[in-house]
Design a protein around this motif. Structure first.
Motif, PDB file in Angstrom:
ATOM      1  N   GLY A 158       0.602  -1.337  -0.073  1.00 12.47           N
ATOM      2  CA  GLY A 158      -0.091  -0.032  -0.023  1.00 12.47           C
ATOM      3  C   GLY A 158       0.836   1.625  -0.015  1.00 12.47           C
ATOM      4  O   GLY A 158       0.408   2.409   0.082  1.00 12.47           O
ATOM      5  N   TYR A 159       2.354   1.105  -0.162  1.00 18.38           N
ATOM      6  CA  TYR A 159       3.049   2.255   0.004  1.00 18.38           C
ATOM      7  C   TYR A 159       4.095   1.979  -1.298  1.00 18.38           C
ATOM      8  O   TYR A 159       4.294   0.981  -1.566  1.00 18.38           O
ATOM      9  CB  TYR A 159       3.690   2.435   1.326  1.00 18.38           C
ATOM     10  N   HIS A 160       4.774   3.254  -1.643  1.00 14.34           N
ATOM     11  CA  HIS A 160       5.480   3.214  -2.577  1.00 14.34           C
ATOM     12  C   HIS A 160       6.712   4.154  -2.539  1.00 14.34           C
ATOM     13  O   HIS A 160       6.388   5.128  -1.734  1.00 14.34           O
ATOM     14  CB  HIS A 160       4.973   2.952  -4.014  1.00 14.34           C
ATOM     15  N   VAL A 161       7.765   4.112  -3.340  1.00 12.51           N
ATOM     16  CA  VAL A 161       8.721   5.115  -3.424  1.00 12.51           C
ATOM     17  C   VAL A 161       8.378   6.249  -4.142  1.00 12.51           C
ATOM     18  O   VAL A 161       7.774   6.320  -5.114  1.00 12.51           O
ATOM     19  CB  VAL A 161      10.273   4.832  -4.047  1.00 12.51           C
ATOM     20  N   PRO A 162       8.666   7.439  -3.383  1.00 11.46           N
ATOM     21  CA  PRO A 162       8.435   8.846  -4.097  1.00 11.46           C
ATOM     22  C   PRO A 162       8.912   9.011  -5.413  1.00 11.46           C
ATOM     23  O   PRO A 162      10.031   8.512  -5.577  1.00 11.46           O
ATOM     24  CB  PRO A 162       8.508   9.932  -3.082  1.00 11.46           C
ATOM     25  N   GLY A 163       8.011   9.441  -6.562  1.00 14.42           N
ATOM     26  CA  GLY A 163       8.648   9.772  -7.826  1.00 14.42           C
ATOM     27  C   GLY A 163       8.683   8.619  -8.574  1.00 14.42           C
ATOM     28  O   GLY A 163       8.962   8.423  -9.769  1.00 14.42           O
ATOM     29  N   SER A 164       8.047   7.238  -8.161  1.00 10.22           N
ATOM     30  CA  SER A 164       8.009   6.135  -9.155  1.00 10.22           C
ATOM     31  C   SER A 164       6.624   6.208  -9.621  1.00 10.22           C
ATOM     32  O   SER A 164       5.589   5.696  -9.069  1.00 10.22           O
ATOM     33  CB  SER A 164       8.215   4.832  -8.366  1.00 10.22           C
ATOM     34  N   SER A 165       6.121   6.728 -10.779  1.00 12.76           N
ATOM     35  CA  SER A 165       5.082   6.962 -11.520  1.00 12.76           C
ATOM     36  C   SER A 165       4.633   5.652 -12.186  1.00 12.76           C
ATOM     37  O   SER A 165       3.339   5.418 -12.507  1.00 12.76           O
ATOM     38  CB  SER A 165       5.023   8.120 -12.447  1.00 12.76           C
ATOM     39  N   ARG A 166       5.517   4.793 -12.513  1.00 18.26           N
ATOM     40  CA  ARG A 166       5.078   3.769 -13.408  1.00 18.26           C
ATOM     41  C   ARG A 166       4.326   2.551 -12.499  1.00 18.26           C
ATOM     42  O   ARG A 166       4.495   2.628 -11.383  1.00 18.26           O
ATOM     43  CB  ARG A 166       6.315   3.145 -13.933  1.00 18.26           C
ATOM     44  N   LYS A 167       3.398   1.766 -12.821  1.00 21.79           N
ATOM     45  CA  LYS A 167       2.807   0.628 -12.347  1.00 21.79           C
ATOM     46  C   LYS A 167       3.326  -0.397 -12.793  1.00 21.79           C
ATOM     47  O   LYS A 167       3.440  -0.852 -14.096  1.00 21.79           O
ATOM     48  CB  LYS A 167       1.147   0.779 -12.627  1.00 21.79           C
ATOM     49  N   PRO A 168       3.546  -1.551 -12.050  1.00 24.17           N
ATOM     50  CA  PRO A 168       3.601  -1.348 -10.447  1.00 24.17           C
ATOM     51  C   PRO A 168       4.769  -0.293 -10.212  1.00 24.17           C
ATOM     52  O   PRO A 168       5.785  -0.358 -10.592  1.00 24.17           O
ATOM     53  CB  PRO A 168       4.008  -2.751  -9.906  1.00 24.17           C
ATOM     54  N   ARG A 169       4.408   0.464  -9.022  1.00 27.54           N
ATOM     55  CA  ARG A 169       5.199   1.634  -8.630  1.00 27.54           C
ATOM     56  C   ARG A 169       6.304   0.857  -7.650  1.00 27.54           C
ATOM     57  O   ARG A 169       5.958  -0.293  -7.075  1.00 27.54           O
ATOM     58  CB  ARG A 169       4.314   2.351  -7.633  1.00 27.54           C
ATOM     59  N   LYS A 170       7.416   1.337  -7.744  1.00 27.95           N
ATOM     60  CA  LYS A 170       8.556   0.785  -7.148  1.00 27.95           C
ATOM     61  C   LYS A 170       8.449   1.143  -5.600  1.00 27.95           C
ATOM     62  O   LYS A 170       8.204   1.942  -5.003  1.00 27.95           O
ATOM     63  CB  LYS A 170       9.951   1.930  -7.225  1.00 27.95           C
ATOM     64  N   ARG A 171       8.868  -0.008  -4.925  1.00 28.24           N
ATOM     65  CA  ARG A 171       8.567  -0.411  -3.368  1.00 28.24           C
ATOM     66  C   ARG A 171       9.946  -0.519  -2.776  1.00 28.24           C
ATOM     67  O   ARG A 171      10.093  -0.253  -1.476  1.00 28.24           O
ATOM     68  CB  ARG A 171       7.661  -1.672  -3.244  1.00 28.24           C
ATOM     69  N   ALA A 172      11.065  -0.986  -3.490  1.00 29.26           N
ATOM     70  CA  ALA A 172      12.529  -0.986  -2.703  1.00 29.26           C
ATOM     71  C   ALA A 172      13.249   0.161  -2.762  1.00 29.26           C
ATOM     72  O   ALA A 172      13.241   0.785  -3.863  1.00 29.26           O
ATOM     73  CB  ALA A 172      12.995  -2.150  -3.367  1.00 29.26           C
ATOM     74  N   PHE A 173      14.184   0.479  -1.956  1.00 23.04           N
ATOM     75  CA  PHE A 173      14.987   1.594  -2.096  1.00 23.04           C
ATOM     76  C   PHE A 173      16.159   1.347  -1.164  1.00 23.04           C
ATOM     77  O   PHE A 173      16.112   0.569  -0.186  1.00 23.04           O
ATOM     78  CB  PHE A 173      14.364   2.923  -1.903  1.00 23.04           C
ATOM     79  N   LYS A 174      17.111   2.387  -1.523  1.00 24.20           N
ATOM     80  CA  LYS A 174      18.439   2.187  -0.711  1.00 24.20           C
ATOM     81  C   LYS A 174      19.001   3.474  -0.116  1.00 24.20           C
ATOM     82  O   LYS A 174      18.478   4.397  -0.729  1.00 24.20           O
ATOM     83  CB  LYS A 174      19.592   1.695  -1.409  1.00 24.20           C
ATOM     84  N   ILE A 175      19.526   3.596   1.147  1.00 23.79           N
ATOM     85  CA  ILE A 175      19.649   4.715   1.651  1.00 23.79           C
ATOM     86  C   ILE A 175      21.546   4.578   1.826  1.00 23.79           C
ATOM     87  O   ILE A 175      21.661   3.505   2.078  1.00 23.79           O
ATOM     88  CB  ILE A 175      19.148   5.238   2.813  1.00 23.79           C
ATOM     89  N   GLN A 176      21.999   5.711   1.802  1.00 20.93           N
ATOM     90  CA  GLN A 176      23.673   5.393   1.754  1.00 20.93           C
ATOM     91  C   GLN A 176      24.147   6.393   3.077  1.00 20.93           C
ATOM     92  O   GLN A 176      23.474   7.214   3.418  1.00 20.93           O
ATOM     93  CB  GLN A 176      24.217   5.970   0.465  1.00 20.93           C
ATOM     94  N   CYS A 177      25.237   5.705   3.709  1.00 19.70           N
ATOM     95  CA  CYS A 177      25.759   6.510   4.584  1.00 19.70           C
ATOM     96  C   CYS A 177      26.576   7.649   4.123  1.00 19.70           C
ATOM     97  O   CYS A 177      27.474   7.409   3.273  1.00 19.70           O
ATOM     98  CB  CYS A 177      26.758   5.632   5.504  1.00 19.70           C
ATOM     99  N   GLY A 178      26.439   8.946   4.424  1.00 16.11           N
ATOM    100  CA  GLY A 178      26.979  10.155   3.965  1.00 16.11           C
ATOM    101  C   GLY A 178      28.361  10.480   4.571  1.00 16.11           C
ATOM    102  O   GLY A 178      28.759  10.000   5.532  1.00 16.11           O
ATOM    103  N   GLN A 179      28.937  11.532   3.724  1.00 14.39           N
ATOM    104  CA  GLN A 179      29.998  11.635   3.996  1.00 14.39           C
ATOM    105  C   GLN A 179      30.463  12.542   5.694  1.00 14.39           C
ATOM    106  O   GLN A 179      31.432  12.512   6.143  1.00 14.39           O
ATOM    107  CB  GLN A 179      30.948  12.865   2.952  1.00 14.39           C
ATOM    108  N   ASP A 180      28.983  13.026   5.939  1.00 12.82           N
ATOM    109  CA  ASP A 180      29.040  13.489   7.078  1.00 12.82           C
ATOM    110  C   ASP A 180      28.580  12.662   8.333  1.00 12.82           C
ATOM    111  O   ASP A 180      28.640  13.015   9.493  1.00 12.82           O
ATOM    112  CB  ASP A 180      28.242  14.515   7.343  1.00 12.82           C
ATOM    113  N   GLY A 181      28.781  11.434   7.920  1.00 10.56           N
ATOM    114  CA  GLY A 181      28.300  10.346   9.076  1.00 10.56           C
ATOM    115  C   GLY A 181      26.905  10.327   9.468  1.00 10.56           C
ATOM    116  O   GLY A 181      26.513   9.653  10.225  1.00 10.56           O
ATOM    117  N   ASN A 182      26.045  10.789   8.352  1.00 12.08           N
ATOM    118  CA  ASN A 182      24.430  10.762   8.605  1.00 12.08           C
ATOM    119  C   ASN A 182      23.805   9.970   7.495  1.00 12.08           C
ATOM    120  O   ASN A 182      24.670  10.195   6.368  1.00 12.08           O
ATOM    121  CB  ASN A 182      23.917  12.250   8.769  1.00 12.08           C
TER     122      ASN A 182
END
Length: 244
Positions: free
Chosen positions: A114-138
């Motif tokens: 029932g939820y999807h990644v923002p900006g994924s307009s195609r159907k089926p909408r994208k549900r998986a995503f990754k986040i990265q450890c940034g240069q500032d440690g956040n």
């Protein structure tokens, strides 16, 4: 110095070399403690600023005879702590449940049904995503937003009452008076499914079916266009005629 008239012409003194407070170029990101001073032979200790962690055991710098600080034998390594909880998403990478992640490492998430990644307009909408450890440690941000269904045709606007607009799990209902009672049976109630489609189709109540009489012209300069003829909730366009 020169001896003149039995006296030295000037006085000379030797002062210890001063290395000054270490700056960020020696160890980064760190805070320095130089309680003994910063002259030759003195030591300054450093502690790493969170979220950086100390890598090595000797966290001291020594002021040497050329006025520079000794080369550090330890360093402060920027690390990300355990990644944050993302609303309406599940963390998929097992190792990411622990702390201390190197800069540049990734953690994978998956949006809940029932939820999807923002900006994924195609159907089926994208549900998986990754986040990265940034240069500032956040950690860089990630999000999941509710799936939405397409709005009903404009002729149904105002007829259906929806619990949460057109978002996932919203229930849209039209109140029909049948046999003297209000009923929501059959296709009168539909809901927005997790794939962004409606569980049924929007339709009119039986009591709303029928036709209107042709609209009268407001004046001779207006032309009415009714592509859906004259059925109830049919739309018409008004076009102004111009002189040739």
């Amino acid at each position: 110095m020169t001896c003149v008239d039995g006296k030295w012409n000037k006085q000379v003194a030797c002062e210890p070399i001063d290395c000054g407070i270490p700056d960020q170029y020696h160890v980064y990101p760190a805070a320095f403690n130089c309680s003994e001073g910063t002259t030759f032979g003195k030591q300054c200790s450093f502690t790493c600023k969170p979220p950086a962690v100390l890598k090595g055991s000797n966290n001291n710098l020594t002021c040497i005879e050329d006025g520079l600080w000794s080369f550090p034998e330890a360093l402060c390594e920027l690390m990300c702590r355990a990644p944050p909880l993302v609303p309406n998403a599940d963390l998929q990478t097992t190792r990411c449940h622990e702390g201390k992640h190197k800069v540049g490492s990734f953690c994978k998430y998956k949006c809940k049904p029932g939820y999807h990644v923002p900006g994924s307009s195609r159907k089926p909408r994208k549900r998986a995503f990754k986040i990265q450890c940034g240069q500032d440690g956040n950690w860089l941000e990630g999000a999941c937003i509710p799936v939405t269904c397409d709005p009903p045709p404009s002729k149904f606007h105002g007829l259906y009452q929806c619990t949460n607009r057109f978002q996932f799990n919203s229930e849209c209902r039209i109140q029909c008076e049948e046999d003297g009672t209000q009923s929501g049976r059959g296709n009168n109630v539909i809901h927005c499914r997790k794939d962004g489609t409606w569980s049924g189709s929007f339709h009119l109540c039986k009591g709303m079916e029928g036709h209107c009489s042709p609209p009268s012209q407001l004046n001779s300069r207006l032309k009415l266009q009714c592509p859906d003829e004259y059925g109830i909730v049919a739309l018409g366009k008004v076009k102004e005629l111009h002189d040739s």
